[in-house]
Motif scaffolding. Structure first.
Motif, PDB file in Angstrom:
ATOM      1  N   ARG A  69       0.836  -1.215   0.000  1.00  0.00           N
ATOM      2  CA  ARG A  69       0.000   0.000   0.000  1.00  0.00           C
ATOM      3  C   ARG A  69       0.872   1.267   0.000  1.00  0.00           C
ATOM      4  NH1 ARG A  69      -5.330  -1.013   0.363  1.00  0.00           N
ATOM      5  NH2 ARG A  69      -5.977  -3.036   1.152  1.00  0.00           N
ATOM      6  N   VAL A  70       1.986   1.236   0.720  1.00  0.00           N
ATOM      7  CA  VAL A  70       2.909   2.377   0.725  1.00  0.00           C
ATOM      8  C   VAL A  70       3.482   2.582  -0.674  1.00  0.00           C
ATOM      9  CG1 VAL A  70       5.175   3.174   1.532  1.00  0.00           C
ATOM     10  CG2 VAL A  70       3.513   2.281   3.169  1.00  0.00           C
ATOM     11  N   ALA A  71       3.901   1.496  -1.312  1.00  0.00           N
ATOM     12  CA  ALA A  71       4.470   1.598  -2.660  1.00  0.00           C
ATOM     13  C   ALA A  71       3.439   2.081  -3.667  1.00  0.00           C
ATOM     14  CB  ALA A  71       5.046   0.253  -3.088  1.00  0.00           C
ATOM     15  N   ALA A  72       2.184   1.724  -3.471  1.00  0.00           N
ATOM     16  CA  ALA A  72       1.119   2.157  -4.388  1.00  0.00           C
ATOM     17  C   ALA A  72       0.929   3.660  -4.352  1.00  0.00           C
ATOM     18  CB  ALA A  72      -0.193   1.458  -4.042  1.00  0.00           C
ATOM     19  N   ASN A  73       1.206   4.260  -3.215  1.00  0.00           N
ATOM     20  CA  ASN A  73       1.005   5.694  -3.055  1.00  0.00           C
ATOM     21  C   ASN A  73       2.297   6.415  -2.711  1.00  0.00           C
ATOM     22  OD1 ASN A  73      -1.925   5.667  -3.332  1.00  0.00           O
ATOM     23  ND2 ASN A  73      -1.850   4.429  -1.478  1.00  0.00           N
ATOM     24  N   SER A  74       3.402   5.838  -3.106  1.00  0.00           N
ATOM     25  CA  SER A  74       4.712   6.335  -2.721  1.00  0.00           C
ATOM     26  C   SER A  74       4.976   7.756  -3.191  1.00  0.00           C
ATOM     27  CB  SER A  74       5.802   5.415  -3.281  1.00  0.00           C
ATOM     28  OG  SER A  74       7.075   5.919  -2.980  1.00  0.00           O
ATOM     29  N   HIS A  75       5.806   8.444  -2.434  1.00  0.00           N
ATOM     30  CA  HIS A  75       6.243   9.796  -2.778  1.00  0.00           C
ATOM     31  C   HIS A  75       7.048   9.831  -4.073  1.00  0.00           C
ATOM     32  CE1 HIS A  75       9.714   7.993  -0.835  1.00  0.00           C
ATOM     33  NE2 HIS A  75      10.450   8.874  -1.472  1.00  0.00           N
ATOM     34  N   ILE A  76       7.514   8.678  -4.502  1.00  0.00           N
ATOM     35  CA  ILE A  76       8.311   8.603  -5.725  1.00  0.00           C
ATOM     36  C   ILE A  76       7.541   9.163  -6.924  1.00  0.00           C
ATOM     37  CG2 ILE A  76       7.616   6.281  -6.419  1.00  0.00           C
ATOM     38  CD1 ILE A  76      10.402   5.686  -7.246  1.00  0.00           C
ATOM     39  N   TYR A  77       6.238   9.011  -6.936  1.00  0.00           N
ATOM     40  CA  TYR A  77       5.437   9.453  -8.075  1.00  0.00           C
ATOM     41  C   TYR A  77       5.216  10.958  -8.077  1.00  0.00           C
ATOM     42  CZ  TYR A  77       4.759   4.492  -7.720  1.00  0.00           C
ATOM     43  OH  TYR A  77       4.987   3.150  -7.580  1.00  0.00           O
ATOM     44  N   GLU A  78       5.536  11.613  -6.969  1.00  0.00           N
ATOM     45  CA  GLU A  78       5.444  13.068  -6.910  1.00  0.00           C
ATOM     46  C   GLU A  78       6.599  13.712  -7.670  1.00  0.00           C
ATOM     47  OE1 GLU A  78       5.199  14.126  -2.781  1.00  0.00           O
ATOM     48  OE2 GLU A  78       3.469  12.835  -2.467  1.00  0.00           O
ATOM     49  N   SER A  79       7.775  13.087  -7.608  1.00  0.00           N
ATOM     50  CA  SER A  79       8.938  13.668  -8.266  1.00  0.00           C
ATOM     51  C   SER A  79       8.988  13.340  -9.752  1.00  0.00           C
ATOM     52  CB  SER A  79      10.228  13.202  -7.581  1.00  0.00           C
ATOM     53  OG  SER A  79      10.326  11.798  -7.636  1.00  0.00           O
ATOM     54  N   ALA A  80       8.416  12.225 -10.140  1.00  0.00           N
ATOM     55  CA  ALA A  80       8.349  11.843 -11.547  1.00  0.00           C
ATOM     56  C   ALA A  80       7.321  10.733 -11.705  1.00  0.00           C
ATOM     57  CB  ALA A  80       9.705  11.364 -12.040  1.00  0.00           C
ATOM     58  N   PRO A  81       6.642  10.707 -12.825  1.00  0.00           N
ATOM     59  CA  PRO A  81       5.654   9.644 -13.026  1.00  0.00           C
ATOM     60  C   PRO A  81       6.320   8.274 -13.172  1.00  0.00           C
ATOM     61  CG  PRO A  81       5.811  11.062 -14.971  1.00  0.00           C
ATOM     62  CD  PRO A  81       6.707  11.643 -13.923  1.00  0.00           C
ATOM     63  N   ILE A  82       5.570   7.239 -12.868  1.00  0.00           N
ATOM     64  CA  ILE A  82       6.078   5.873 -12.958  1.00  0.00           C
ATOM     65  C   ILE A  82       6.618   5.586 -14.356  1.00  0.00           C
ATOM     66  CG2 ILE A  82       3.802   4.900 -13.438  1.00  0.00           C
ATOM     67  CD1 ILE A  82       4.689   2.386 -11.903  1.00  0.00           C
ATOM     68  N   GLU A  83       6.004   6.184 -15.347  1.00  0.00           N
ATOM     69  CA  GLU A  83       6.451   5.977 -16.727  1.00  0.00           C
ATOM     70  C   GLU A  83       7.931   6.315 -16.892  1.00  0.00           C
ATOM     71  OE1 GLU A  83       4.765   7.094 -21.165  1.00  0.00           O
ATOM     72  OE2 GLU A  83       3.986   8.140 -19.414  1.00  0.00           O
ATOM     73  N   ARG A  84       8.366   7.387 -16.277  1.00  0.00           N
ATOM     74  CA  ARG A  84       9.770   7.795 -16.373  1.00  0.00           C
ATOM     75  C   ARG A  84      10.703   6.742 -15.776  1.00  0.00           C
ATOM     76  NH1 ARG A  84      12.494  12.627 -13.052  1.00  0.00           N
ATOM     77  NH2 ARG A  84      14.621  12.101 -13.542  1.00  0.00           N
ATOM     78  N   TYR A  85      10.330   6.199 -14.622  1.00  0.00           N
ATOM     79  CA  TYR A  85      11.151   5.189 -13.979  1.00  0.00           C
ATOM     80  C   TYR A  85      11.186   3.895 -14.791  1.00  0.00           C
ATOM     81  CZ  TYR A  85      11.346   8.332 -10.062  1.00  0.00           C
ATOM     82  OH  TYR A  85      11.565   9.429  -9.284  1.00  0.00           O
ATOM     83  N   LEU A  86      10.055   3.534 -15.383  1.00  0.00           N
ATOM     84  CA  LEU A  86      10.013   2.322 -16.186  1.00  0.00           C
ATOM     85  C   LEU A  86      10.833   2.462 -17.466  1.00  0.00           C
ATOM     86  CD1 LEU A  86       6.288   1.293 -15.682  1.00  0.00           C
ATOM     87  CD2 LEU A  86       8.317   0.210 -14.687  1.00  0.00           C
ATOM     88  N   ILE A  87      10.828   3.635 -18.048  1.00  0.00           N
ATOM     89  CA  ILE A  87      11.660   3.878 -19.231  1.00  0.00           C
ATOM     90  C   ILE A  87      13.130   3.687 -18.876  1.00  0.00           C
ATOM     91  CG2 ILE A  87      12.464   5.675 -20.838  1.00  0.00           C
ATOM     92  CD1 ILE A  87       9.506   6.697 -20.840  1.00  0.00           C
TER      93      ILE A  87
END
Length: 144
Positions: A69-87
């Motif tokens: 649940r923490v990972a689903a709403n992680s602060h990581i997505y505030e700094s960049a969208p998941i798409e960027r990390y997956l790329i």
């Protein structure tokens, strides 16, 4: 144990050892599958449990539901969208790892027996970001 702070995701751009690559893969699995639970804005317990089962099957690690649940709403997505990390992850992961993530994602999406347009869009974004082609998904590997 897979860390829900996703620390390996932040180290995308440096050369990694086999152990670091495995840890990175595990965190990308957690990040992607956990995020899938909120892709349709309706997080169901059965989806979270399926994420946990997929993570256990793929990584051999038992992740607490709270970490998912923490990972689903992680602060990581505030700094960049998941798409960027997956790329960025697509440059580190091999095809087998990418296909494992996508296969697990299908299991999570189908777990509540209802597939929404948002979930399909999320799956397509993940596949595109990981640079997996339709031929790759279908196992069409040229022999020449």
């Amino acid at each position: 144990m897979i860390s829900s702070d996703l620390s390996s995701v932040f180290s995308l751009f440096r050369k990694s050892s086999e152990t670091e690559t495995k840890k990175f893969f595990n965190e990308v699995v957690l990040m992607t599958l956990a995020r899938a639970t909120s892709s349709d804005s309706n997080i169901k317990d059965i989806e979270v449990e399926q994420v946990r089962n997929c993570i256990r099957e793929v990584t051999g690690e038992d992740v607490p539901i709270a970490n998912i649940r923490v990972a689903a709403n992680s602060h990581i997505y505030e700094s960049a969208p998941i798409e960027r990390y997956l790329i960025a992850a697509s440059n580190v992961l091999d095809l087998k790892q990418k296909l494992t993530i996508l296969s697990s994602l299908v299991n999570v999406i189908k777990s509540d027996e209802r597939i929404t347009t948002r979930e399909v869009l999320f799956f397509n974004m993940v596949a595109r970001s990981l640079q997996v082609s339709p031929a790759d998904l279908l196992g069409l590997i040229p022999e020449d």
